[in-house]
Design a protein around this motif. Structure first.
Motif, PDB file in Angstrom:
ATOM      1  N   ILE A  12       0.891  -1.365  -0.001  1.00  0.00           N
ATOM      2  CA  ILE A  12      -0.031  -0.049  -0.038  1.00  0.00           C
ATOM      3  C   ILE A  12       0.758   1.136   0.001  1.00  0.00           C
ATOM      4  O   ILE A  12       0.546   2.089  -0.661  1.00  0.00           O
ATOM      5  CB  ILE A  12      -0.861   0.036   1.295  1.00  0.00           C
ATOM      6  N   GLY A  13       1.918   1.292   0.910  1.00  0.00           N
ATOM      7  CA  GLY A  13       2.811   2.414   0.852  1.00  0.00           C
ATOM      8  C   GLY A  13       3.195   2.849  -0.407  1.00  0.00           C
ATOM      9  O   GLY A  13       3.368   3.964  -0.516  1.00  0.00           O
ATOM     10  N   SER A  14       3.596   1.867  -1.496  1.00  0.00           N
ATOM     11  CA  SER A  14       4.301   2.296  -2.771  1.00  0.00           C
ATOM     12  C   SER A  14       3.215   2.838  -3.648  1.00  0.00           C
ATOM     13  O   SER A  14       3.730   3.653  -4.511  1.00  0.00           O
ATOM     14  CB  SER A  14       4.901   1.060  -3.285  1.00  0.00           C
ATOM     15  N   HIS A  15       2.039   2.303  -3.631  1.00  0.00           N
ATOM     16  CA  HIS A  15       0.974   2.932  -4.218  1.00  0.00           C
ATOM     17  C   HIS A  15       0.680   4.346  -3.905  1.00  0.00           C
ATOM     18  O   HIS A  15       0.368   5.312  -4.600  1.00  0.00           O
ATOM     19  CB  HIS A  15      -0.156   2.197  -4.198  1.00  0.00           C
ATOM     20  N   LEU A  16       0.677   4.399  -2.308  1.00  0.00           N
ATOM     21  CA  LEU A  16       0.316   5.779  -1.886  1.00  0.00           C
ATOM     22  C   LEU A  16       1.375   7.009  -2.230  1.00  0.00           C
ATOM     23  O   LEU A  16       1.153   7.989  -2.630  1.00  0.00           O
ATOM     24  CB  LEU A  16       0.265   5.809  -0.337  1.00  0.00           C
ATOM     25  N   LEU A  17       2.465   6.450  -2.082  1.00  0.00           N
ATOM     26  CA  LEU A  17       3.901   7.435  -2.547  1.00  0.00           C
ATOM     27  C   LEU A  17       3.814   7.755  -3.944  1.00  0.00           C
ATOM     28  O   LEU A  17       3.895   8.839  -4.198  1.00  0.00           O
ATOM     29  CB  LEU A  17       5.113   6.470  -2.284  1.00  0.00           C
ATOM     30  N   GLU A  18       3.317   6.955  -4.901  1.00  0.00           N
ATOM     31  CA  GLU A  18       3.329   7.088  -6.238  1.00  0.00           C
ATOM     32  C   GLU A  18       2.152   7.979  -6.706  1.00  0.00           C
ATOM     33  O   GLU A  18       2.399   9.213  -7.351  1.00  0.00           O
ATOM     34  CB  GLU A  18       3.093   5.797  -7.110  1.00  0.00           C
ATOM     35  N   GLN A  19       1.075   7.880  -6.045  1.00  0.00           N
ATOM     36  CA  GLN A  19      -0.018   8.621  -6.208  1.00  0.00           C
ATOM     37  C   GLN A  19       0.320  10.083  -5.688  1.00  0.00           C
ATOM     38  O   GLN A  19      -0.048  11.166  -6.368  1.00  0.00           O
ATOM     39  CB  GLN A  19      -1.261   8.157  -5.488  1.00  0.00           C
ATOM     40  N   LEU A  20       0.898  10.242  -4.565  1.00  0.00           N
ATOM     41  CA  LEU A  20       1.253  11.557  -3.915  1.00  0.00           C
ATOM     42  C   LEU A  20       2.240  12.197  -4.800  1.00  0.00           C
ATOM     43  O   LEU A  20       2.114  13.552  -5.058  1.00  0.00           O
ATOM     44  CB  LEU A  20       1.635  11.390  -2.601  1.00  0.00           C
ATOM     45  N   ILE A  21       3.250  11.702  -5.423  1.00  0.00           N
ATOM     46  CA  ILE A  21       4.332  12.060  -6.205  1.00  0.00           C
ATOM     47  C   ILE A  21       3.460  12.926  -7.551  1.00  0.00           C
ATOM     48  O   ILE A  21       3.780  13.987  -7.849  1.00  0.00           O
ATOM     49  CB  ILE A  21       5.605  11.216  -6.381  1.00  0.00           C
ATOM     50  N   ARG A  22       2.725  11.882  -8.076  1.00  0.00           N
ATOM     51  CA  ARG A  22       1.944  12.342  -9.332  1.00  0.00           C
ATOM     52  C   ARG A  22       0.852  13.387  -9.198  1.00  0.00           C
ATOM     53  O   ARG A  22       0.768  14.442  -9.968  1.00  0.00           O
ATOM     54  CB  ARG A  22       1.140  11.096  -9.644  1.00  0.00           C
ATOM     55  N   LEU A  23       0.505  13.439  -7.614  1.00  0.00           N
ATOM     56  CA  LEU A  23      -0.321  14.768  -7.436  1.00  0.00           C
ATOM     57  C   LEU A  23       0.593  16.061  -7.117  1.00  0.00           C
ATOM     58  O   LEU A  23      -0.107  17.084  -6.991  1.00  0.00           O
ATOM     59  CB  LEU A  23      -1.323  14.492  -6.298  1.00  0.00           C
ATOM     60  N   GLY A  24       1.935  15.943  -7.055  1.00  0.00           N
ATOM     61  CA  GLY A  24       2.568  17.184  -6.971  1.00  0.00           C
ATOM     62  C   GLY A  24       3.184  17.401  -5.641  1.00  0.00           C
ATOM     63  O   GLY A  24       3.688  18.213  -5.250  1.00  0.00           O
ATOM     64  N   TYR A  25       2.782  16.370  -4.560  1.00  0.00           N
ATOM     65  CA  TYR A  25       3.475  16.594  -3.068  1.00  0.00           C
ATOM     66  C   TYR A  25       4.787  16.249  -2.906  1.00  0.00           C
ATOM     67  O   TYR A  25       5.511  15.530  -3.709  1.00  0.00           O
ATOM     68  CB  TYR A  25       2.459  15.468  -2.325  1.00  0.00           C
ATOM     69  N   ASP A  26       5.504  16.766  -1.889  1.00  0.00           N
ATOM     70  CA  ASP A  26       6.773  16.721  -1.554  1.00  0.00           C
ATOM     71  C   ASP A  26       6.913  15.557  -0.659  1.00  0.00           C
ATOM     72  O   ASP A  26       6.367  15.547   0.507  1.00  0.00           O
ATOM     73  CB  ASP A  26       7.503  17.957  -1.021  1.00  0.00           C
ATOM     74  N   VAL A  27       7.318  14.230  -0.834  1.00  0.00           N
ATOM     75  CA  VAL A  27       7.219  13.125   0.034  1.00  0.00           C
ATOM     76  C   VAL A  27       8.673  12.430   0.140  1.00  0.00           C
ATOM     77  O   VAL A  27       9.565  12.707  -0.754  1.00  0.00           O
ATOM     78  CB  VAL A  27       6.567  12.049  -0.742  1.00  0.00           C
ATOM     79  N   ARG A  28       8.862  12.244   1.716  1.00  0.00           N
ATOM     80  CA  ARG A  28      10.004  11.482   1.939  1.00  0.00           C
ATOM     81  C   ARG A  28       9.700  10.127   2.150  1.00  0.00           C
ATOM     82  O   ARG A  28       8.577   9.952   2.740  1.00  0.00           O
ATOM     83  CB  ARG A  28      10.698  12.079   3.145  1.00  0.00           C
ATOM     84  N   SER A  29      10.491   8.846   1.874  1.00  0.00           N
ATOM     85  CA  SER A  29      10.353   7.755   1.829  1.00  0.00           C
ATOM     86  C   SER A  29      10.926   6.874   3.233  1.00  0.00           C
ATOM     87  O   SER A  29      12.204   7.035   2.881  1.00  0.00           O
ATOM     88  CB  SER A  29      10.156   6.647   0.588  1.00  0.00           C
ATOM     89  N   PHE A  30      10.204   6.631   4.072  1.00  0.00           N
ATOM     90  CA  PHE A  30      10.963   5.611   5.189  1.00  0.00           C
ATOM     91  C   PHE A  30      10.866   4.346   4.523  1.00  0.00           C
ATOM     92  O   PHE A  30       9.693   3.599   4.612  1.00  0.00           O
ATOM     93  CB  PHE A  30      10.269   6.013   6.453  1.00  0.00           C
ATOM     94  N   VAL A  31      12.271   3.561   4.245  1.00  0.00           N
ATOM     95  CA  VAL A  31      12.117   2.320   4.011  1.00  0.00           C
ATOM     96  C   VAL A  31      12.859   1.417   4.819  1.00  0.00           C
ATOM     97  O   VAL A  31      13.711   2.086   5.583  1.00  0.00           O
ATOM     98  CB  VAL A  31      12.688   2.073   2.249  1.00  0.00           C
ATOM     99  N   TYR A  32      12.747   0.218   4.762  1.00  0.00           N
ATOM    100  CA  TYR A  32      13.246  -0.713   5.786  1.00  0.00           C
ATOM    101  C   TYR A  32      14.863  -1.100   5.279  1.00  0.00           C
ATOM    102  O   TYR A  32      15.126  -1.492   4.423  1.00  0.00           O
ATOM    103  CB  TYR A  32      12.585  -2.118   5.938  1.00  0.00           C
ATOM    104  N   TYR A  33      15.924  -0.771   6.351  1.00  0.00           N
ATOM    105  CA  TYR A  33      17.256  -0.780   6.004  1.00  0.00           C
ATOM    106  C   TYR A  33      17.549  -2.284   5.624  1.00  0.00           C
ATOM    107  O   TYR A  33      17.134  -3.081   6.405  1.00  0.00           O
ATOM    108  CB  TYR A  33      18.093  -0.130   6.918  1.00  0.00           C
ATOM    109  N   ASN A  34      18.432  -2.399   4.627  1.00  0.00           N
ATOM    110  CA  ASN A  34      18.905  -3.930   4.321  1.00  0.00           C
ATOM    111  C   ASN A  34      20.210  -3.814   3.611  1.00  0.00           C
ATOM    112  O   ASN A  34      20.530  -2.517   2.885  1.00  0.00           O
ATOM    113  CB  ASN A  34      17.827  -4.817   3.610  1.00  0.00           C
ATOM    114  N   SER A  35      21.054  -4.687   3.782  1.00  0.00           N
ATOM    115  CA  SER A  35      22.332  -4.557   3.099  1.00  0.00           C
ATOM    116  C   SER A  35      22.418  -4.561   1.657  1.00  0.00           C
ATOM    117  O   SER A  35      23.445  -4.520   0.829  1.00  0.00           O
ATOM    118  CB  SER A  35      23.362  -5.653   3.719  1.00  0.00           C
ATOM    119  N   PHE A  36      21.189  -5.083   1.127  1.00  0.00           N
ATOM    120  CA  PHE A  36      21.117  -4.965  -0.572  1.00  0.00           C
ATOM    121  C   PHE A  36      20.862  -3.962  -1.065  1.00  0.00           C
ATOM    122  O   PHE A  36      20.817  -3.708  -2.346  1.00  0.00           O
ATOM    123  CB  PHE A  36      20.225  -6.114  -0.858  1.00  0.00           C
TER     124      PHE A  36
END
Length: 331
Positions: A12-36
């Motif tokens: 859900i978070g990725s769909h929400l992020l994508e839509q907010l960016i397309r609507l022109g919002y300034d968004v920061r994404s908190f993602v789970y840290y991993n070594s990859f």
């Protein structure tokens, strides 16, 4: 307005992020840290969206990292959590740390930094098996799995900060969201990926429970409506289609939109313990309509079929299907 999305790398978070960016919002994404250095579903975004990404890799269980990520943000959309019910039987301690303490970290940081709005993500699982239908926000909460118990705790923590410190918190309570990018631990991707892989016999758990399935585009629009409404502060709001369908009938709809025939085998491993199974969920979305003006675009059986067709088309793409293990039961 700067928005922080926790759990932005998920379904859900990725769909929400994508839509907010397309609507022109300034968004920061908190993602789970991993070594990859994987950003989850954000790695699959088209180039025009990737150019707008502001990514913070961390762990929701770490209060320092959460506060660092939140600096300079006006609004927090908190989605980061562990959500798989079978895995919560296996490792319940991780659900307390991630879902309850992780939410506490978000609330503490928001309070200290003076954030103007926190939208905390709940789940229809907190209601347990319906005592009456449709389920409104006054329905009692019943922890029928360690997962749902942890989400009840997280919800109450969020509301307690509003009552204790006037932290501007709203709680969104989506019913069963489905759509492209969903984990195969969920029933709809389980069915579609098995069919798309050429199987004629598919393995499922219980077929009789009913769910109120909510297409991901409707869930995303619910988040945005709650985020932008002053009336949502201090409130719990159901986001659901107000349409009930059994798992067995859901499988029939999927075979219809995919033009396939199947035989269903009950897989004992996929069955929940008897008293843990949520037998019935059906959302009353009156409050969302009246308070924030949200209505589902994919409601009813016809809306469900449209959403299912879009979902099946996405999963049937060989590039997308290759990211799933249809032969393995994903808890």
């Amino acid at each position: 307005m700067k928005i922080l999305i926790t759990g932005a790398d998920g379904f859900i978070g990725s769909h929400l992020l994508e839509q907010l960016i397309r609507l022109g919002y300034d968004v920061r994404s908190f993602v789970y840290y991993n070594s990859f250095n994987s950003w989850g579903w954000l790695d699959s975004f088209p180039a025009d969206i990737k150019q707008s990404l502001d990514v913070f890799a961390g762990d929701i269980r770490d209060p320092h990292g959460v506060k660092e990520a939140m600096k300079g943000c006006d609004v927090v959309l908190h989605l980061a959590s562990l959500i798989a019910i079978p895995y919560s039987y296996h490792s319940p301690d991780t659900y307390v740390d991630t879902n309850i303490k992780g939410t506490l970290n978000v609330l503490q940081a928001a309070r200290e930094l003076g954030v103007s709005k926190v939208v905390h993500t709940s789940t229809s699982e907190v209601y347990g098996t319906a005592l009456y239908v449709p389920i409104n926000e006054d329905h009692p909460m019943q922890g029928q799995s360690p997962y749902s118990a942890s989400k009840i705790g997280a919800d109450q923590m969020a509301l307690s900060f509003h009552r204790s410190f006037e932290t501007p918190v709203a709680v969104i309570r989506p019913f069963n969201t489905y759509g492209p990018r969903q984990s195969a631990r969920a029933v709809i991707p389980t069915i579609i990926t098995q069919l798309a892989s050429g199987k004629e016999k598919i393995k499922l758990g219980a077929l009789s429970p009913t769910r109120d399935f909510n297409y991901v585009k409707d869930t995303v629009s619910g988040f945005i409506s709650i985020m932008n409404s002053e009336k949502s502060i201090g409130e719990v709001i159901n986001i659901g289609s107000n349409y009930e369908i059994s798992i067995g009938d859901t499988a029939k709809v999927i075979t219809e939109v995919m033009g396939m025939q199947i035989e269903i085998e009950t897989d004992e491993v996929r069955l929940r313990p008897e008293k843990s199974e949520v037998e019935r969920l059906w959302a009353d979305n009156t409050k969302a309509k009246e308070l924030i003006g949200w209505t589902p675009a994919y409601g009813g059986i016809e809306g469900f079929k449209r959403g299912m067709k879009e979902t099946a088309d996405w999963f049937s793409d060989p590039i997308n299907l290759s990211q799933y293990k249809a032969d393995v039961y994903n808890i």
